[in-house]
Scaffold this active site. Structure first.
Site, short mmCIF file in Angstrom:
data_model
loop_
_atom_site.label_atom_id
_atom_site.label_comp_id
_atom_site.label_asym_id
_atom_site.label_seq_id
_atom_site.Cartn_x
_atom_site.Cartn_y
_atom_site.Cartn_z
N ARG A 254 0.85 -1.19 0.00
CA ARG A 254 0.00 0.00 0.00
C ARG A 254 0.89 1.24 0.00
NH1 ARG A 254 -4.76 -1.73 4.39
NH2 ARG A 254 -5.15 -3.78 3.45
N ARG A 269 2.79 1.70 10.41
CA ARG A 269 2.29 1.86 9.04
C ARG A 269 3.43 1.61 8.06
NH1 ARG A 269 -2.50 3.83 7.55
NH2 ARG A 269 -2.82 4.81 9.58
N GLU A 341 -5.26 -0.69 14.95
CA GLU A 341 -6.13 -1.56 14.14
C GLU A 341 -5.32 -2.72 13.57
OE1 GLU A 341 -8.35 -1.61 9.86
OE2 GLU A 341 -8.07 0.35 10.80
N SER A 344 -9.93 -5.77 9.81
CA SER A 344 -11.28 -5.37 9.43
C SER A 344 -12.03 -6.62 9.03
CB SER A 344 -11.27 -4.38 8.26
OG SER A 344 -10.89 -3.10 8.70
N ARG A 382 1.24 -4.60 13.19
CA ARG A 382 0.72 -4.02 14.42
C ARG A 382 0.45 -5.08 15.48
NH1 ARG A 382 -3.57 -0.03 11.39
NH2 ARG A 382 -2.01 1.26 10.33
#
Length: 413
Positions: A254, A269, A341, A344, A382
């Site tokens: 990403r 990140r 996070e 999802s 993470r």
């Protein structure tokens, strides 16, 4: 792709639901194109019928020059209308692809992350190591994860994992895959590049062009998540055996354009990261329950890792483009004293299946679209950051969760 029946038969409620998301939709252009397209279809079909009738009438006799010229002119008019219709169809499809999925009725209406609802929590955030440090401040961190050499070789956000840390990453991946297989997921090792059709099918295009790395010469995209390649495994197919569950490990890529600040330090990140993805194809009537099952599986992984976590039900304005309902999982990072996070968990109803043309038979034997779901099970960086922070001891060792001992052949780093 949206269900046109819902748009046409329940226009106001459908538009109202879509409008609660953060994506702009040009409804006037969609309505105008639909009207023009319908009129053009009627004109084209009428002219084709007229041409066929007059051609049939001329069969068996030698038409005069005037009749031949009239038939030729009709044929040219029909071809011109067909070309106009093809152009309209392309514009119509592009407009439909710009419409996000409509939120499920159970999704709270909201505009931002402030409107998300915490629906479950587990673990004691005060029960982590009293010696917890931000993972990037742990003395051994730079010898375990080499950002400077990764930056030299590729660029910022592409680290090397070294020695025991490389093994710990591999242990987490294997643990997640093993747990998925125990839950009935079929393991795939998918491509990490996909074509435009695949990225469009899952809703990554036209929504996330700016976040994906593109091999422009070959028109291929590096996957932002294994969801993209795995969901397309059944593209253009009729599925007979449902439900079907698949899991896959891949590196993910990403661009994370615009990310900056202290909250993107260390593992928080990255541009390249490892993740195990869970994907489901199910009958439409089972979609909602399958989401809850998927949610409990992800929660079970975090509980085995002894990581305090919370589950957020995302509001409509903070939900993904293709999502009808979405839960986010956040773990407590005791050194940074903040939530990170790590997953999802999403239900797409038939949105992706319409784009990918993945069908099944309903109870009456009629063809319909499957429902797709996915979840990160889990994202490594993470999760790893929280493990390092929450288990940092006074002597500088990391006490590993018990579930990882068989994979690491050790209880500590």
């Amino acid at each position: 792709m949206i269900d046109l029946r819902l748009l046409r038969e329940h226009t106001d409620s459908f538009k109202a639901g879509v409008n609660t998301k953060k994506f702009a939709v040009d409804w006037d252009a969609i309505h105008a194109c639909d009207q023009e397209r319908r009129q053009k279809v009627t004109q084209t079909e009428g002219l084709r019928a007229q041409l066929k009738a007059e051609s049939d009438a001329a069969m068996g006799s030698k038409p005069d020059a005037q009749k031949r010229e009239a038939l030729k002119e009709l044929s040219q008019q029909a071809k011109a209308l067909e070309q106009e219709l093809r152009t309209l169809e392309e514009r119509w499809e592009a407009l439909l692809l710009s419409v996000p999925n409509c939120p499920d009725a159970s999704v709270p209406v909201g505009k931002s992350e402030a409107d998300n609802q915490t629906v479950h929590s587990w673990g004691d955030v005060n029960g982590v190591s009293p010696h917890a440090l931000p993972h990037y401040d742990i003395p051994q961190f730079e010898s375990w994860i080499d950002f400077s050499r990764g930056s030299k070789v590729t660029g910022a956000g592409f680290p090397f994992y070294r020695g025991k840390m490389a093994r710990l990453v591999r242990a987490l991946i294997t643990f997640f895959l093993d747990e998925a297989q125990k839950a009935g997921f079929h393991e795939l090792l998918p491509p990490i590049f996909v074509n435009t059709a695949s990225a469009t099918a899952t809703g990554s295009l036209p929504d996330k062009e700016g976040q994906m790395y593109c091999a422009t010469e070959d028109s291929l995209y590096a996957i932002p998540t294994a969801e993209v390649s795995v969901t397309n495994f059944f593209r253009d197919e009729l599925m007979e055996a449902l439900p079907f569950y698949a899991c896959a490990y891949t590196p993910c890529f990403r661009r994370e354009a615009g990310s900056w600040g202290k909250h993107v330090r260390g593992l928080n990140r990255l541009h390249q990261f490892d993740k195990v993805e869970l994907v489901k194809w199910v009958k439409p009537e089972h979609g909602a329950q399958e989401l809850e099952t998927l949610r409990h599986h992800v929660g079970g992984l975090l509980e085995k890792l002894k990581l305090p976590y919370r589950v957020l039900l995302m509001c409509s304005g903070d939900m993904g483009f293709a999502n009808a309902k979405q839960y986010d999982f956040e773990v407590w990072a005791g050194g940074q004293k903040r939530w990170l996070e790590v997953s999802s968990c999403s239900w797409f109803t038939d949105f992706q299946a319409r784009r990918a043309r993945i069908r099944c038979h309903d109870a009456q034997g009629k063809s319909t679209y499957v429902h797709t779901l996915n979840a990160s099970g889990l994202a490594i960086p993470r999760t790893l950051a929280a493990i390092l922070e929450n288990n940092y001891s006074s002597n500088g060792e990391i006490l590993l969760p018990k579930c990882l001992h068989p994979y690491m052949l050790s209880e500590r780093l």
